[in-house]
Design an enzyme around this catalytic site. Structure first.
Site, PDB file in Angstrom:
ATOM      1  N   LYS A  13      59.610  57.110  72.636  1.00 43.80           N
ATOM      2  CA  LYS A  13      59.575  58.430  71.978  1.00 43.80           C
ATOM      3  C   LYS A  13      59.519  59.553  73.009  1.00 43.80           C
ATOM      4  O   LYS A  13      60.248  60.536  72.916  1.00 43.80           O
ATOM      5  CB  LYS A  13      58.349  58.546  71.043  1.00 43.80           C
ATOM      6  CG  LYS A  13      58.263  57.455  69.995  1.00 43.80           C
ATOM      7  CD  LYS A  13      57.041  57.616  69.117  1.00 43.80           C
ATOM      8  CE  LYS A  13      55.709  57.497  69.853  1.00 43.80           C
ATOM      9  NZ  LYS A  13      55.432  56.149  70.396  1.00 43.80           N
ATOM     10  N   ARG A  88      50.446  60.876  62.773  1.00 44.15           N
ATOM     11  CA  ARG A  88      50.195  59.465  63.061  1.00 44.15           C
ATOM     12  C   ARG A  88      49.488  58.755  61.923  1.00 44.15           C
ATOM     13  O   ARG A  88      49.187  57.586  62.031  1.00 44.15           O
ATOM     14  CB  ARG A  88      49.293  59.378  64.291  1.00 44.15           C
ATOM     15  CG  ARG A  88      50.039  59.127  65.563  1.00 44.15           C
ATOM     16  CD  ARG A  88      48.995  59.051  66.642  1.00 44.15           C
ATOM     17  NE  ARG A  88      49.296  58.013  67.569  1.00 44.15           N
ATOM     18  CZ  ARG A  88      49.961  58.236  68.692  1.00 44.15           C
ATOM     19  NH1 ARG A  88      50.393  59.423  68.988  1.00 44.15           N
ATOM     20  NH2 ARG A  88      50.172  57.247  69.514  1.00 44.15           N
ATOM     21  N   ARG A 122      54.612  50.704  82.893  1.00 44.24           N
ATOM     22  CA  ARG A 122      54.824  52.165  82.944  1.00 44.24           C
ATOM     23  C   ARG A 122      53.908  52.804  83.995  1.00 44.24           C
ATOM     24  O   ARG A 122      52.746  52.452  84.137  1.00 44.24           O
ATOM     25  CB  ARG A 122      54.528  52.785  81.583  1.00 44.24           C
ATOM     26  CG  ARG A 122      54.569  54.315  81.633  1.00 44.24           C
ATOM     27  CD  ARG A 122      54.596  54.940  80.277  1.00 44.24           C
ATOM     28  NE  ARG A 122      53.474  54.573  79.442  1.00 44.24           N
ATOM     29  CZ  ARG A 122      53.357  54.923  78.157  1.00 44.24           C
ATOM     30  NH1 ARG A 122      54.293  55.626  77.586  1.00 44.24           N
ATOM     31  NH2 ARG A 122      52.318  54.545  77.459  1.00 44.24           N
ATOM     32  N   ARG A 155      48.326  54.771  83.073  1.00 48.81           N
ATOM     33  CA  ARG A 155      47.447  55.304  82.033  1.00 48.81           C
ATOM     34  C   ARG A 155      46.383  54.267  81.694  1.00 48.81           C
ATOM     35  O   ARG A 155      46.703  53.090  81.557  1.00 48.81           O
ATOM     36  CB  ARG A 155      48.265  55.624  80.762  1.00 48.81           C
ATOM     37  CG  ARG A 155      48.886  57.006  80.791  1.00 48.81           C
ATOM     38  CD  ARG A 155      49.865  57.254  79.671  1.00 48.81           C
ATOM     39  NE  ARG A 155      49.480  56.803  78.341  1.00 48.81           N
ATOM     40  CZ  ARG A 155      50.212  57.010  77.241  1.00 48.81           C
ATOM     41  NH1 ARG A 155      51.352  57.678  77.327  1.00 48.81           N
ATOM     42  NH2 ARG A 155      49.822  56.571  76.076  1.00 48.81           N
ATOM     43  N   ARG A 166      46.173  49.390  70.355  1.00 46.36           N
ATOM     44  CA  ARG A 166      47.064  50.496  69.942  1.00 46.36           C
ATOM     45  C   ARG A 166      48.094  50.005  68.919  1.00 46.36           C
ATOM     46  O   ARG A 166      48.420  50.705  67.976  1.00 46.36           O
ATOM     47  CB  ARG A 166      47.758  51.098  71.172  1.00 46.36           C
ATOM     48  CG  ARG A 166      46.800  51.928  72.018  1.00 46.36           C
ATOM     49  CD  ARG A 166      47.355  52.208  73.397  1.00 46.36           C
ATOM     50  NE  ARG A 166      48.557  53.017  73.388  1.00 46.36           N
ATOM     51  CZ  ARG A 166      49.404  53.103  74.414  1.00 46.36           C
ATOM     52  NH1 ARG A 166      49.170  52.426  75.530  1.00 46.36           N
ATOM     53  NH2 ARG A 166      50.456  53.880  74.337  1.00 46.36           N
TER      54      ARG A 166
HETATM   55  P1  AP5 Z   1      57.825  56.094  76.635  1.00 45.56           P
HETATM   56  O1  AP5 Z   1      59.007  56.970  76.423  1.00 45.56           O
HETATM   57  O2  AP5 Z   1      56.711  56.610  77.486  1.00 45.56           O
HETATM   58  O3  AP5 Z   1      57.293  55.546  75.213  1.00 45.56           O
HETATM   59  P2  AP5 Z   1      56.451  56.260  74.070  1.00 45.56           P
HETATM   60  O4  AP5 Z   1      57.003  55.798  72.772  1.00 45.56           O
HETATM   61  O5  AP5 Z   1      56.381  57.736  74.301  1.00 45.56           O
HETATM   62  O6  AP5 Z   1      55.068  55.545  74.332  1.00 45.56           O
HETATM   63  P3  AP5 Z   1      53.579  56.095  74.351  1.00 45.56           P
HETATM   64  O7  AP5 Z   1      52.755  54.931  74.851  1.00 45.56           O
HETATM   65  O8  AP5 Z   1      53.449  57.368  75.129  1.00 45.56           O
HETATM   66  O9  AP5 Z   1      53.337  56.323  72.849  1.00 45.56           O
HETATM   67  P4  AP5 Z   1      51.998  56.395  72.153  1.00 45.56           P
HETATM   68  O10 AP5 Z   1      52.407  56.928  70.838  1.00 45.56           O
HETATM   69  O11 AP5 Z   1      51.211  55.152  72.128  1.00 45.56           O
HETATM   70  O12 AP5 Z   1      51.123  57.340  73.107  1.00 45.56           O
HETATM   71  P5  AP5 Z   1      50.656  58.848  73.017  1.00 45.56           P
HETATM   72  O13 AP5 Z   1      50.672  59.415  74.379  1.00 45.56           O
HETATM   73  O14 AP5 Z   1      51.356  59.573  71.923  1.00 45.56           O
HETATM   74  O15 AP5 Z   1      58.348  54.694  77.244  1.00 45.56           O
HETATM   75  C1  AP5 Z   1      57.445  53.638  77.555  1.00 45.56           C
HETATM   76  C2  AP5 Z   1      57.923  52.906  78.826  1.00 45.56           C
HETATM   77  O16 AP5 Z   1      59.170  52.274  78.555  1.00 45.56           O
HETATM   78  C3  AP5 Z   1      58.174  53.833  80.025  1.00 45.56           C
HETATM   79  O17 AP5 Z   1      57.822  53.165  81.209  1.00 45.56           O
HETATM   80  C4  AP5 Z   1      59.682  54.113  79.981  1.00 45.56           C
HETATM   81  O18 AP5 Z   1      60.202  54.383  81.269  1.00 45.56           O
HETATM   82  C5  AP5 Z   1      60.204  52.795  79.413  1.00 45.56           C
HETATM   83  N1  AP5 Z   1      61.393  52.951  78.585  1.00 45.56           N
HETATM   84  C6  AP5 Z   1      61.703  53.992  77.751  1.00 45.56           C
HETATM   85  N2  AP5 Z   1      62.867  53.764  77.130  1.00 45.56           N
HETATM   86  C7  AP5 Z   1      63.299  52.547  77.567  1.00 45.56           C
HETATM   87  C8  AP5 Z   1      64.445  51.756  77.276  1.00 45.56           C
HETATM   88  N3  AP5 Z   1      65.391  52.158  76.416  1.00 45.56           N
HETATM   89  N4  AP5 Z   1      64.563  50.551  77.879  1.00 45.56           N
HETATM   90  C9  AP5 Z   1      63.618  50.115  78.747  1.00 45.56           C
HETATM   91  N5  AP5 Z   1      62.514  50.825  79.085  1.00 45.56           N
HETATM   92  C10 AP5 Z   1      62.352  52.025  78.481  1.00 45.56           C
HETATM   93  O19 AP5 Z   1      49.152  58.681  72.519  1.00 45.56           O
HETATM   94  C11 AP5 Z   1      48.155  58.114  73.352  1.00 45.56           C
HETATM   95  C12 AP5 Z   1      46.820  58.136  72.612  1.00 45.56           C
HETATM   96  O20 AP5 Z   1      46.456  59.521  72.318  1.00 45.56           O
HETATM   97  C13 AP5 Z   1      46.814  57.447  71.231  1.00 45.56           C
HETATM   98  O21 AP5 Z   1      46.582  56.059  71.333  1.00 45.56           O
HETATM   99  C14 AP5 Z   1      45.650  58.184  70.541  1.00 45.56           C
HETATM  100  O22 AP5 Z   1      44.402  57.716  70.965  1.00 45.56           O
HETATM  101  C15 AP5 Z   1      45.822  59.634  71.043  1.00 45.56           C
HETATM  102  N6  AP5 Z   1      46.693  60.425  70.154  1.00 45.56           N
HETATM  103  C16 AP5 Z   1      47.919  60.954  70.428  1.00 45.56           C
HETATM  104  N7  AP5 Z   1      48.396  61.619  69.362  1.00 45.56           N
HETATM  105  C17 AP5 Z   1      47.449  61.530  68.391  1.00 45.56           C
HETATM  106  C18 AP5 Z   1      47.373  61.981  67.057  1.00 45.56           C
HETATM  107  N8  AP5 Z   1      48.388  62.652  66.471  1.00 45.56           N
HETATM  108  N9  AP5 Z   1      46.250  61.701  66.334  1.00 45.56           N
HETATM  109  C19 AP5 Z   1      45.221  61.018  66.892  1.00 45.56           C
HETATM  110  N10 AP5 Z   1      45.239  60.529  68.155  1.00 45.56           N
HETATM  111  C20 AP5 Z   1      46.333  60.781  68.899  1.00 45.56           C
END
Ligand code: AP5
Length: 211
Positions: A13, A88, A122, A155, A166
């Site tokens: 994402k 979410r 990552r 991270r 997660r």
């Molecule tokens: P990446 O693009 O970083 O993936 P992502 O979907 O953004 O993954 P996240 O782990 O950031 O999502 P998340 O929703 O768990 O975390 P968030 O920060 O929102 O890609 C991942 C890896 O794969 C990278 O190394 C990339 O290079 C690689 N890659 C990408 N595309 C690829 C491809 N096509 N092929 C191969 N490799 C590829 O949230 C973190 C925490 O914050 C949550 O757990 C929660 O505690 C809190 N939080 C955030 N938002 C909220 C909310 N709205 N409400 C409550 N808590 C929240």
């Protein structure tokens, strides 16, 4: 265009949101990045958020909603935005509907088994937020950000044991949102396996060729 990207941890994402936001000339708003900045500030709010994030749980809704509401009031968001990581759960979906109307919700569909490796490999730049992957997109110089020379970090929630938690949180809390947005007629599904370019072109189509 007002868009939200929804999908499991590691679905790509963030990677795709950066590309789409650049293409559309609108901001990429990541609640995860915003929360990590609050954590880095060391404030009591940050300490509270950190304990949830490092346990793979959602940070309490009111805290995230306040933060998002402030961000959406900033001038650049009036042109549109890509929301990455919000909403979410159903309560967040409802809360968001009182702030703005989404034109599209893009669901990144990918099997969870493909994602563990993506997450544990990552590495991120704590300064410019660039994302690398030791297997699929490594930095030019090991451990160093290509863009600003900062030392890359893993991270804390990308440790294998937190990744499992997660996924459970995602399945329990976030999956029901898909039906909510399907019924609203704004959901589009993108197959999020394959290369970054391939997925980028699927996202472009799902956004109606707007990029
Ligand atoms: P990446 O693009 O970083 O993936 P992502 O979907 O953004 O993954 P996240 O782990 O950031 O999502 P998340 O929703 O768990 O975390 P968030 O920060 O929102 O890609 C991942 C890896 O794969 C990278 O190394 C990339 O290079 C690689 N890659 C990408 N595309 C690829 C491809 N096509 N092929 C191969 N490799 C590829 O949230 C973190 C925490 O914050 C949550 O757990 C929660 O505690 C809190 N939080 C955030 N938002 C909220 C909310 N709205 N409400 C409550 N808590 C929240």
């Amino acid at each position: 265009m007002r868009v939200a990207f929804v999908g499991p941890p590691g679905a790509g994402k963030g990677t795709q949101a950066k590309l789409a936001a650049k293409g559309l000339g609108i901001p990429h708003i990541s609640t995860g990045d915003m929360l990590r900045s609050v954590v880095a500030s060391g404030s009591p709010l940050g300490q509270q958020a950190e304990s949830y994030m490092n346990a793979g749980r959602l940070v309490p809704d009111p805290l995230v909603l306040d933060m998002l509401e402030e961000r959406l009031k900033q001038g650049d968001a009036s042109r549109g935005f890509i929301l990455d990581g919000y909403p979410r759960n159903l309560d967040q979906g409802e809360a968001l509907s009182h702030l703005t109307k989404l034109d599209r919700v893009i669901y990144f569909e990918v099997g969870l088994e493909d994602l563990v490796t993506r997450l544990v490999e990552r590495r991120t730049c704590p300064k410019c937020k660039s994302v690398f992957n030791l297997k699929t997109s490594p930095p030019k110089k090991a451990g160093i950000c290509d863009h600003d020379g900062t030392a890359l970090i893993q991270r804390p929630d990308d440790r294998r044991e937190v990744v499992e938690a997660r996924f459970e949180t995602y399945q329990r809390e976030t999956l029901p949102l898909l039906e909510y947005y399907r019924e609203a007629g704004v959901l589009r599904t993108v197959k999020a396996t394959g290369g970054v370019d391939e997925i980028q072109s699927a996202v472009r189509k799902a956004l109606g060729g707007a990029i």
